[in-house]
Design an enzyme around this catalytic site. Structure first.
Site, PDB file in Angstrom:
ATOM      1  N   SER A 137      14.691  55.865  -4.523  1.00  0.00           N
ATOM      2  CA  SER A 137      13.899  54.678  -4.193  1.00  0.00           C
ATOM      3  C   SER A 137      12.944  54.382  -5.342  1.00  0.00           C
ATOM      4  O   SER A 137      12.539  55.295  -6.078  1.00  0.00           O
ATOM      5  CB  SER A 137      13.105  54.977  -2.927  1.00  0.00           C
ATOM      6  OG  SER A 137      11.932  54.199  -2.885  1.00  0.00           O
ATOM      7  N   SER A 138      12.528  53.111  -5.453  1.00  0.00           N
ATOM      8  CA  SER A 138      11.599  52.751  -6.529  1.00  0.00           C
ATOM      9  C   SER A 138      10.213  53.350  -6.295  1.00  0.00           C
ATOM     10  O   SER A 138       9.382  53.331  -7.209  1.00  0.00           O
ATOM     11  CB  SER A 138      11.502  51.235  -6.657  1.00  0.00           C
ATOM     12  OG  SER A 138      11.035  50.670  -5.458  1.00  0.00           O
ATOM     13  N   CYS A 139       9.944  53.891  -5.105  1.00  0.00           N
ATOM     14  CA  CYS A 139       8.608  54.461  -4.874  1.00  0.00           C
ATOM     15  C   CYS A 139       8.431  55.819  -5.550  1.00  0.00           C
ATOM     16  O   CYS A 139       7.356  56.401  -5.493  1.00  0.00           O
ATOM     17  CB  CYS A 139       8.288  54.538  -3.395  1.00  0.00           C
ATOM     18  SG  CYS A 139       9.198  55.810  -2.555  1.00  0.00           S
ATOM     19  N   TYR A 166       7.557  60.780   0.867  1.00  0.00           N
ATOM     20  CA  TYR A 166       8.925  60.294   0.677  1.00  0.00           C
ATOM     21  C   TYR A 166       9.297  60.344  -0.808  1.00  0.00           C
ATOM     22  O   TYR A 166      10.402  60.773  -1.183  1.00  0.00           O
ATOM     23  CB  TYR A 166       9.006  58.867   1.212  1.00  0.00           C
ATOM     24  CG  TYR A 166      10.349  58.216   1.091  1.00  0.00           C
ATOM     25  CD1 TYR A 166      11.405  58.602   1.921  1.00  0.00           C
ATOM     26  CD2 TYR A 166      10.576  57.199   0.167  1.00  0.00           C
ATOM     27  CE1 TYR A 166      12.643  57.991   1.818  1.00  0.00           C
ATOM     28  CE2 TYR A 166      11.814  56.584   0.056  1.00  0.00           C
ATOM     29  CZ  TYR A 166      12.834  56.979   0.878  1.00  0.00           C
ATOM     30  OH  TYR A 166      14.064  56.373   0.777  1.00  0.00           O
ATOM     31  N   LYS A 170      12.342  62.409  -2.804  1.00  0.00           N
ATOM     32  CA  LYS A 170      13.373  61.735  -3.606  1.00  0.00           C
ATOM     33  C   LYS A 170      13.369  62.227  -5.056  1.00  0.00           C
ATOM     34  O   LYS A 170      14.428  62.362  -5.683  1.00  0.00           O
ATOM     35  CB  LYS A 170      13.182  60.217  -3.544  1.00  0.00           C
ATOM     36  CG  LYS A 170      13.510  59.631  -2.183  1.00  0.00           C
ATOM     37  CD  LYS A 170      14.972  59.785  -1.897  1.00  0.00           C
ATOM     38  CE  LYS A 170      15.389  59.313  -0.535  1.00  0.00           C
ATOM     39  NZ  LYS A 170      16.799  59.631  -0.248  1.00  0.00           N
ATOM     40  N   THR A 194      15.442  49.182  -5.627  1.00  0.00           N
ATOM     41  CA  THR A 194      14.185  48.547  -5.266  1.00  0.00           C
ATOM     42  C   THR A 194      14.174  48.294  -3.746  1.00  0.00           C
ATOM     43  O   THR A 194      15.057  48.762  -3.032  1.00  0.00           O
ATOM     44  CB  THR A 194      14.036  47.231  -6.057  1.00  0.00           C
ATOM     45  OG1 THR A 194      12.712  46.757  -5.895  1.00  0.00           O
ATOM     46  CG2 THR A 194      15.032  46.172  -5.592  1.00  0.00           C
ATOM     47  N   HIS A 209      10.281  47.794   7.291  1.00  0.00           N
ATOM     48  CA  HIS A 209       9.745  47.261   6.042  1.00  0.00           C
ATOM     49  C   HIS A 209       9.318  45.805   6.237  1.00  0.00           C
ATOM     50  O   HIS A 209       9.609  45.184   7.251  1.00  0.00           O
ATOM     51  CB  HIS A 209      10.802  47.344   4.943  1.00  0.00           C
ATOM     52  CG  HIS A 209      11.005  48.743   4.446  1.00  0.00           C
ATOM     53  ND1 HIS A 209      10.170  49.335   3.538  1.00  0.00           N
ATOM     54  CD2 HIS A 209      11.936  49.666   4.744  1.00  0.00           C
ATOM     55  CE1 HIS A 209      10.569  50.557   3.290  1.00  0.00           C
ATOM     56  NE2 HIS A 209      11.648  50.795   4.015  1.00  0.00           N
TER      57      HIS A 209
END
Ligand code: GDP
Length: 344
Positions: A137-139, A166, A170, A194, A209
């Site tokens: 994920s982009s986070c 999270y 990842k 993203t 989300h």
């Protein structure tokens, strides 16, 4: 598996070695009869990946649902792999959620995701799965990373606190993929999408989300004739949105054209404010009332736009424009109202 082994894993010497095409890029078409396990195949990402692979001619898309096999259970996962022996694994199973779910349940987001990943990756290695795509994920990138965010920004600064649990899980997955490449020579890869949306999304009022949440809120306000809706936060954070069918194409593209340890960003390369997104959703849904904002709700990271040049250099580009994708997703939502598809 011999933990002290310093030789390549047997699967690394499998016959269909990577070829380098005339354009300098890796090119190795996957065998359409390969046994593919899409972990998380009922979810937003997994279901899109399965749809795309089926369209592309893959004939052996097996794999249990989360109700049939709990990927957090190590023994059960190893037993399943021993029996099913997949050739290709796409790891799209994860505990996911919006800003509030992440911020209020960090324990589950960390523990569940770590266990799912470690079990699937360990079992895949044990059973010699040669081709594997891990989805993150982009986070994973630092809260204040330079925008647009390049893959090199990984581990260069502190994370956004609302989803650090999270993100850490990842990041661990990326490192495990890299470790397997280094130690066993298997061409496993990672992709970092993203913010995603599309058919099959989670529309849970509290845990989902922003995009499905806005669709639901505007739709319900239209139906009830409410004079206004209240969205979370200030509306000023910027986000990028990719339709999950575009991600699914990117997954196959990467499996067939990429063979390096670094993660690859998957996005559109453009973003908008949450306020602009809300206006688009309002128009698509056809809600006529006013829009308010609740600044007591968290904004999260100020901006999260991915640099997608690594992926576009490999010949992939997004195809679904945001307005078109929103209209399609809203139609799917309306079609599925009252069905199990929306009961998360
Ligand atoms: P994030 O991208 O990890 O921050 O996760 P989200 O998709 O949950 O939230 C994105 C942004 O949308 C944040 O700035 C939220 O404050 C904002 N937002 C506005 N209304 C909502 C809503 O109803 N649900 C969610 N999840 N976010 C909202």
């Amino acid at each position: 598996m011999n933990a002290d082994s310093d030789v390549a894993h047997p699967a690394a010497s499998a016959p269909n070695a990577l070829a380098v095409a005339a354009d300098g890029n890796v090119h190795r078409p996957l065998d359409r009869s390969a046994r593919v396990f899409v972990a998380g195949r009922r979810g937003l990402v997994g279901s899109a990946v399965c749809r795309h692979l089926r369209r592309e001619g893959f004939t052996d898309l097996g794999g249990p649902t989360s109700a049939e096999l709990d990927l957090r259970e190590r023994r059960a996962v190893f037993a399943w792999f021993a029996d099913a022996r997949p050739d290709v694994v796409v790891l799209a199973a994860a505990r996911v959620g919006g800003i509030k779910a992440n911020a209020t349940r960090p324990t589950e987001f960390l523990s569940d995701n770590l266990r799912i990943q470690v079990n699937v990756l360990d079992a895949a290695l044990e059973h010699g799965v040669e081709r594997l795509l891990f989805l993150g994920s982009s986070c994973i990138y630092p809260k204040l990373a330079e925008q647009p965010i390049r893959e090199e920004a990984l581990l260069t600064g502190p994370l956004e606190p609302t989803n650090d649990a999270y993100a850490i899980a990842k990041i661990t997955g990326i490192l495990q993929v890299q470790a397997v490449r280094r130690q066993y020579g298997l061409p496993w890869i990672s992709a970092m999408p993203t913010n995603l949306y599309g058919s099959g999304d989670n529309f849970h009022p509290k845990h989902c989300h922003v995009l499905p949440s806005l669709i639901r809120r505007f739709h319900e306000a239209k139906e009830s004739g409410a004079r206004s809706v209240v969205n979370w936060g200030s509306g000023s954070p910027r986000r990028e949105f990719l339709h999950v069918d575009d991600l699914a194409r990117a997954c196959l593209h990467l499996l067939e054209h990429y063979d390096e340890g670094g993660p690859v960003n998957v996005g559109t390369g453009t973003d908008l404010t949450i306020r602009e997104l809300a206006e688009l959703v309002r128009q698509v849904v056809g809600y006529q009332g006013s829009v308010e904002w609740d600044p007591s709700q968290p904004d999260g990271t100020p901006r999260k736009l991915l640099d997608v040049s690594r992926l576009t250099a490999l010949g992939w580009a997004p195809r679904i424009a945001l307005r078109e994708g929103l209209a399609q997703t809203y139609a799917w939502y309306v079609e599925n109202l009252g069905t199990d598809a929306l009961r998360h």
